[in-house]
Every structure is written in C-alpha cells, then in structure tokens.
Scaffold this motif. Structure first.
Motif, PDB file in Angstrom:
ATOM      1  N   ARG A  29      -8.591   4.608  23.665  1.00  0.00           N
ATOM      2  CA  ARG A  29      -9.972   4.196  23.440  1.00  0.00           C
ATOM      3  C   ARG A  29      -9.962   3.027  22.472  1.00  0.00           C
ATOM      4  NH1 ARG A  29     -12.825   7.423  20.548  1.00  0.00           N
ATOM      5  NH2 ARG A  29     -11.253   8.984  20.000  1.00  0.00           N
ATOM      6  N   LEU A  30     -10.809   2.056  22.720  1.00  0.00           N
ATOM      7  CA  LEU A  30     -10.926   0.899  21.843  1.00  0.00           C
ATOM      8  C   LEU A  30     -12.160   1.065  20.964  1.00  0.00           C
ATOM      9  CD1 LEU A  30     -10.224  -1.966  24.411  1.00  0.00           C
ATOM     10  CD2 LEU A  30      -8.588  -0.689  23.017  1.00  0.00           C
ATOM     11  N   VAL A  31     -11.994   0.793  19.681  1.00  0.00           N
ATOM     12  CA  VAL A  31     -13.112   0.872  18.740  1.00  0.00           C
ATOM     13  C   VAL A  31     -13.087  -0.349  17.836  1.00  0.00           C
ATOM     14  CG1 VAL A  31     -13.165   3.406  18.763  1.00  0.00           C
ATOM     15  CG2 VAL A  31     -11.747   2.226  17.075  1.00  0.00           C
ATOM     16  N   ARG A  32     -14.256  -0.800  17.443  1.00  0.00           N
ATOM     17  CA  ARG A  32     -14.321  -1.863  16.445  1.00  0.00           C
ATOM     18  C   ARG A  32     -13.973  -1.261  15.093  1.00  0.00           C
ATOM     19  NH1 ARG A  32     -14.727  -6.647  18.563  1.00  0.00           N
ATOM     20  NH2 ARG A  32     -16.065  -6.840  20.386  1.00  0.00           N
ATOM     21  N   ALA A  33     -13.155  -1.961  14.361  1.00  0.00           N
ATOM     22  CA  ALA A  33     -12.714  -1.486  13.052  1.00  0.00           C
ATOM     23  C   ALA A  33     -12.664  -2.675  12.106  1.00  0.00           C
ATOM     24  CB  ALA A  33     -11.341  -0.833  13.162  1.00  0.00           C
ATOM     25  N   PRO A  34     -12.724  -2.425  10.805  1.00  0.00           N
ATOM     26  CA  PRO A  34     -12.590  -3.532   9.859  1.00  0.00           C
ATOM     27  C   PRO A  34     -11.291  -4.285  10.112  1.00  0.00           C
ATOM     28  CG  PRO A  34     -13.313  -1.555   8.722  1.00  0.00           C
ATOM     29  CD  PRO A  34     -12.960  -1.145  10.121  1.00  0.00           C
ATOM     30  N   GLY A  35     -11.399  -5.544  10.403  1.00  0.00           N
ATOM     31  CA  GLY A  35     -10.213  -6.362  10.612  1.00  0.00           C
ATOM     32  C   GLY A  35      -9.812  -6.559  12.048  1.00  0.00           C
ATOM     33  N   GLY A  36     -10.497  -5.906  13.011  1.00  0.00           N
ATOM     34  CA  GLY A  36     -10.108  -6.138  14.392  1.00  0.00           C
ATOM     35  C   GLY A  36     -10.487  -5.016  15.329  1.00  0.00           C
ATOM     36  N   ILE A  37      -9.651  -4.804  16.340  1.00  0.00           N
ATOM     37  CA  ILE A  37      -9.864  -3.778  17.361  1.00  0.00           C
ATOM     38  C   ILE A  37      -8.923  -2.621  17.078  1.00  0.00           C
ATOM     39  CG2 ILE A  37      -9.774  -3.239  19.817  1.00  0.00           C
ATOM     40  CD1 ILE A  37     -11.976  -5.181  19.122  1.00  0.00           C
ATOM     41  N   GLY A  38      -9.474  -1.431  16.974  1.00  0.00           N
ATOM     42  CA  GLY A  38      -8.668  -0.243  16.756  1.00  0.00           C
ATOM     43  C   GLY A  38      -8.355   0.453  18.063  1.00  0.00           C
TER      44      GLY A  38
END
Length: 269
Positions: free
Chosen positions: A250-259
C-alpha cells in the motif's frame, strides 16, 4: 502499520503514485499478469544485475530503472511454445515462465535456451529478436528456426508482486532470476529503453539513495536482497529456497515522500 520504507518523491519515476489521493473504494483497475527477470553475472567485485531504463514516453514507470520484463501475452501459454520448453515447472502457470523467456530475449537479446546445434551466430539472434518485436513471428517460431528449446533449468521463481491499488496501471508480476548464459551479451532495445547497465546491487542502491537511479519499490527491495550474496550460484540457491507469497504494498503519503506499507500475505482478490 507504519511504512516500511519512505522514498523521497524526487527519487521515484515521474508520475509514480499519481492516483494516491483517489478514493480507496472499488472499482480498481485489474492487475495484468506479467513476468520480470533478474539477469545475473559474476565479476571479481561480486555479482552484478542488469538494469534497463524505460523511455520517458513509456506508459508504465517512465524513466525508471527496471529489470527486464513485461506483460504475459496469450501466446506465452500456447501449446506449440510449451512443446519447445525444457524443464518447465508446474508453478506458476506456463505463461509466466515463457513470458519471462520472451521478454528477456526481446528486451536484452539474451535467449534463455538450449541449442541443439550450438549457439547460433549473433546475426540470427538479432533477426529473430527483431521479428518478435515487430510481431512478425512468435517465440515458438524463433525457437524452432534456431533449433532451440526454452531452458528453464536454471531459472528461479522467487517473488510475486502485485501493483498497489492506487496505481492506474497494475500488474500481477512473477519475479524470476537467472544467470546470463556464458558468451552472451545483453543489449537494450531502443524502442522501449533509453539506457542499460550491469551494476552490483549495493552500488545500485547507493546511487538510488543519492537520487541518481530512479526505481520503484519492488526493484529496490530485490536489490536489497541480492546485495547479501557473494556469487550468482549463492544467489540462485538462496532464492530457490524461498517460499513465494503474493505481496501487494500500500502506498501512503508520509513526511518526506511516499511510504510503502506491506501487509504480509495480502493478495489481490
């Protein structure tokens, strides 16, 4: 679950995860069957893998460095082609294995095959590679003309990745690994690829982290695995011992980029 990896967006191919903000509700685009092949060769400094860079105009991860591979075509499971296969395993389906052979030949010029009369000259291989790429012949045609059988004896199926739901183009991809046959040269097809290189996995990861080698997560994860091996023989033996389970991150937005979050053993139903 917290992301296992966070990749700065500038290290990812342009347009990656463009659908991340869209609704998580169905329908989602189906995942098309595909095969990817990690070609390996030994060097004095350690094993290297072959990476290709997709053209910027490519419809899937443009500009990314990838392993050879592509979609499974209906003809990849044709009985006429299966009859030209040596040591074809029962799992996964034959189409994946033979797509791996075909895509490797089309994208690198390396034909994973046994030749009854010895390896043909370069001109014959180029002729049949072009015929496949231009849809003037099938892999079965090429193998018959070259007196060859697709040789799966040393090919290892070691991973199964399914593109995240957020992506508009999705693939259900089986990953294979094989030693580049002695005496063969890998060369990219300029119609789909803009560059290619043999590189040690650790060096590829260093260049990725420096923002010099854009890659997507399954490629990065595979290189992290390969970095632990000191020879092609060691790599293939260890990969062969693995239990292959489907992984759909699963892709999630995270501080600093894509998690990237991996739910263990979660597959696309």
């Amino acid at each position: 679950m917290e992301p296992r990896h966070i990749i700065p967006e500038e290290r990812l191919p342009p347009g990656f995860a463009v659908g991340l903000e869209r609704s998580a509700d169905p329908p989602h685009p189906p995942a098309n069957p595909a095969a990817t092949v990690v070609l390996l060769r030994d060097t004095r400094a350690g094993p290297e893998s072959f990476l290709l860079r997709r053209n910027r105009s490519s419809g899937f991860v443009p500009g990314a460095y990838v392993f050879p591979g592509g979609r499974v075509d209906p003809g990849d499971a044709d009985p006429a082609l299966v009859a030209h296969a040596l040591a074809l395993p029962a799992e996964p389906d034959a189409g994946y294995w033979l797509a791996a052979v075909r895509e490797t030949f089309e994208e690198t010029g390396v034909l994973l095959a046994e030749f009854a009369g010895g390896r043909p000259d370069a001109a014959a291989l180029v002729h049949w590679r072009d015929a496949l790429l231009e849809d003037r012949a099938t892999l079965a045609d090429a193998l018959a003309a070259l007196g060859a059988r697709a040789d799966l004896t040393g090919v290892v199926h070691f991973a199964h990745w399914i593109t995240p739901l957020a992506e508009p183009r999705r693939f259900d991809t089986r990953f294979f690994a094989a030693a580049c046959p002695a005496g063969t040269e890998a060369a990219p097809d300029a119609r789909e690829m803009s560059a290619a290189l043999w590189i040690r996995p650790g060096e590829a990861l260093d260049r990725f982290r420096a923002g010099q080698l854009p890659m997507v997560f399954p490629t990065v994860h595979t290189l992290e695995t390969l970095a632990a091996y000191d020879s092609v023989e060691h790599a293939l033996a260890e990969l062969r011992s693995r239990t292959v389970r489907p992984i759909m991150p699963r892709l999630v937005r995270a501080p600093g980029g894509i998690g990237i979050v991996i739910d263990e053993e979660k597959a696309d139903e």
